[in-house]
Scaffold this active site. Sequence first.
Site, PDB file in Angstrom:
ATOM      1  N   ALA A 117     -12.358  11.721  -5.608  1.00 35.57           N
ATOM      2  CA  ALA A 117     -11.399  10.745  -6.121  1.00 35.57           C
ATOM      3  C   ALA A 117     -10.836  11.141  -7.480  1.00 35.57           C
ATOM      4  O   ALA A 117      -9.627  11.061  -7.708  1.00 35.57           O
ATOM      5  CB  ALA A 117     -12.066   9.370  -6.200  1.00 35.57           C
ATOM      6  N   HIS A 129       3.480 -12.148   8.902  1.00 30.34           N
ATOM      7  CA  HIS A 129       4.579 -11.205   9.157  1.00 30.34           C
ATOM      8  C   HIS A 129       5.739 -11.525   8.217  1.00 30.34           C
ATOM      9  O   HIS A 129       6.051 -12.695   8.011  1.00 30.34           O
ATOM     10  CB  HIS A 129       5.041 -11.327  10.604  1.00 30.34           C
ATOM     11  CG  HIS A 129       6.257 -10.503  10.923  1.00 30.34           C
ATOM     12  ND1 HIS A 129       6.182  -9.148  11.150  1.00 30.34           N
ATOM     13  CD2 HIS A 129       7.572 -10.835  11.019  1.00 30.34           C
ATOM     14  CE1 HIS A 129       7.399  -8.685  11.400  1.00 30.34           C
ATOM     15  NE2 HIS A 129       8.263  -9.697  11.318  1.00 30.34           N
TER      16      HIS A 129
END
Length: 479
Positions: free
Chosen positions: A198, A458
């Site tokens: 990372a 949505h």
Amino acid sequence: MADTEFDIIIIGSGPGGYVTAIRAAQLGFKTAIVEREHLGGICLNWGCIPTKALLRSAEIYHYMQHAKDYGLSADNVGFDAKAVVQRSRAVSGRLNMGVGGLLKKNKVQVIWGEAKLGKAGEVIVANTTKAPMQPQHTPPRGTIGAGTYKAKHVIIATGARPRVLPGLEPDGKLVWTYFEAMVPPEMPKSLLVVGSGAIGIEFASFYQAMGVDVTVVEIVDQIMPVEDAEIAKIAQKQLEKRGLKIKTGAKVTALKKSDNAVTATIEQGGAKSDLTVDRVISAVGVVGNIENLGLEALGVKTEKGCIVIDGYGRTNVPGLYAIGDVAGPPMLAHKAEHEGVICVEKIKGLDAHPMDKNKIPGCTYCHPQVASVGLTEAKAKAAGHEVKIGRFPFLANGKAIALGEDQGLIKTIFDAKTGQLLGAHMVGAEVTELIQGFVIAMSLETTEEELIHSVFPHPTLSEMMHESVLDAYGRVIHM
């Protein structure tokens, strides 16, 4: 006269330490925390937070360069490297002061100095040899210093530091650790990053976005070795498309320094080649800060440079505990925080659940982002699970297309017999904010049935999480 006796003393004020101190105070313990350098530890001052500030600057710079993709115009786009760094440091400083305020609010006594364990229940604090790195890191008001302190329970939260490999020793000028990489006096023209975990990938992503010619060398055959191989492959392809040069299955065997450059000898597939760059970042992991604490005299068990603990942070010595990076992987701030809370709640006698490391999410904030929780596909199969795997690509999601971020994948792994969610892996825009949904699902022992019956809003990126689950069970809609 300063108070010298407490219920709990915590050594180290990083995310693990200060969160543990606050929770201990909430539970009614008389609590003190010892810090030698800066409240908030590495994460807040030189790690998690300031790197995200740098990456945010790089992200906005990238969007400005591609303004025409959104029907916009931005001419003569540029940056001021010093201002970028100053913003990052200001973000760090603001949060550093916030930690001091939280400790004061919760009546946690701050002891400024370097701690060493004495006899059982005793902490000896000497004047610190570490000068504060910035004005805001000076000791907060109400701080006490050197002396001998006693506590029924002592928690070690001393964190970790960059690992140093022979031949790759940082010198602060040509060969950097994340400390120097975070405050460059100017942008180098070229950079070699050794290690693709990372830390390495985030710095590689930042510097590449700022126009630096970046090469990453990783000793194993995939970048981000702890991640699912399929996700890592997609991330590598996208990083390379943005201009990163990546060499896997390779290692740096030698560094030759000149006045203002470094020539690295890289071995890959039995062949050697030389690469000359302005600077090198050594990002080959971290090691626990276990030295000079007096662990040996007390007989504290250590292993691979970390203190050995059980699921509640207890060492083999009664009354002595360890949490966070010093207590072993995964070396993540959120793991340290939760580990500390578990530790003090167990001390209090609450019904604390032991740490389940399989449910700790991991996030890498490169572009594209990578996030995961639980078992990879390979580890799930190696553990003997018969698996069902679902995949859903960003290019089939309306919100991702609208954002101009249609490259990525959501991958879910289920036990075929029980429907248990074994792991979730993501690469793409904002996946570090999405992963918590699967973390909660795993914590609640959710099966595919509950996830399939859940209604996702949505248009959102989160719909891909739902579709990935549907795909695992042959019910995907939008693909």
